[in-house]
Design an enzyme around this catalytic site. Sequence first.
Site, PDB file in Angstrom:
ATOM      1  CD  GLU A 130      54.304  39.814  11.831  1.00 60.20           C
ATOM      2  OE1 GLU A 130      54.262  40.437  11.457  1.00 60.20           O
ATOM      3  OE2 GLU A 130      53.874  38.572  10.064  1.00 60.20           O
ATOM      4  NE  ARG A 167      60.324  44.817   5.058  1.00 56.21           N
ATOM      5  CZ  ARG A 167      59.786  46.075   6.104  1.00 56.21           C
ATOM      6  NH1 ARG A 167      59.820  45.011   7.184  1.00 56.21           N
ATOM      7  NH2 ARG A 167      58.918  46.685   5.839  1.00 56.21           N
ATOM      8  CE  LYS A 216      55.366  46.390   4.450  1.00 61.12           C
ATOM      9  NZ  LYS A 216      55.224  45.613   5.918  1.00 61.12           N
TER      10      LYS A 216
END
Length: 343
Positions: free
Chosen positions: A224, A86, A188
Amino acid sequence: MKEQPTQDIDWDSLGFRYYPTRSMYRSDWDGTNGWSPGELIPFGDVKISPAAGVLNYGQGIFEGSKAYRSAKDRIVLFRPDMNADRLVTSAERLCMPAIPTEEYIKAVRSTVSDNADYIPPFGKGSMYIRPLLWGTGSVLGVRPAPAYTFLVFVTPVGPYFKGGVKPLKLKMTRNFHRAAPHGTGNAKAIGNYAASLYPLKLAKESGFDEVIYLNAAKEDILEEVGSANVFVLKDGILKTPMLGGSILPGVTRDSVIRIAQEILGLEVHETDVSIDDLLDADEAFCTGTAVVVTPIGNVTVEEDKVTIADGGEGETTRKLRTVLMGIQREERDDPFGWVRPLN
Ligand SMILES: *Cc1c(COP(=O)(O)O)cnc(C)c1O
């Protein structure tokens, strides 16, 4: 005899707060030399140019995972390869050089090993691992920085469920979006979190635990919960918003999907999840490294507070958490090969 940490810390008073440790891992990149050999250095402040890419244009990304003492009396990591992958995806999106997976895992292992005496005893929490990658090089115009820093620091944290599981009180916001379609929601990226502070502050001032965001393009579907993914269960079918848009692909999300399908035998749909799906759910919960699997007790939409089912924790939510934590702590078999001993 359980292997015990040696630091003189009051383990029972640990929360989710920054606590300085012994060392951190650092590696630097530039266009001529690539990544420098990474090394452990004393934990402390870093020096940075005022023209650094990260300070001026937010060129920074991070990761988050945990190391802990398991029931087998050893220190383990959970699916570190997924975090490594990620970080690579996030780096590409922000025009930063990727960290090779082996180097990422080596950095995490060395930092955790060197600070092992800060890892709480079994059941008293874990060591939170925070890898960072940022643009160190100086820029003036908007462009990728010419140099980068990869740094891993660790800090001991208490258990999220101290005092038992408390279902979350959520505020559904129509005034703010977390991430835009085709934006950086699936990376992120540090800027995503800066943008979430204000909605979170407003929600906390009104007594809520967290904000639940709607999709920015289709405002009738869920996105989310702050920094956790969301799931709803109705008539035995588990649903979660699908990836490929602005959703962050959580390691916990992926683990819960596999446990639901392969251990609990549930049907799982990665799809659009509507507001009504949530409000009418038999159970709803969110997932993330910090929250693990936490039930959603109620959701306030405009001025209407809607209790999800009976407002407590559902049976499937509890089972999913128990199985996931059982695998993570090596209290039950790990049929997926997710748990990696440190040494
Ligand atoms: C980190 C994060 C998650 C959870 O990911 P995990 O890998 O399960 O910890 C979910 N949503 C957002 C926005 C995140 O930043």
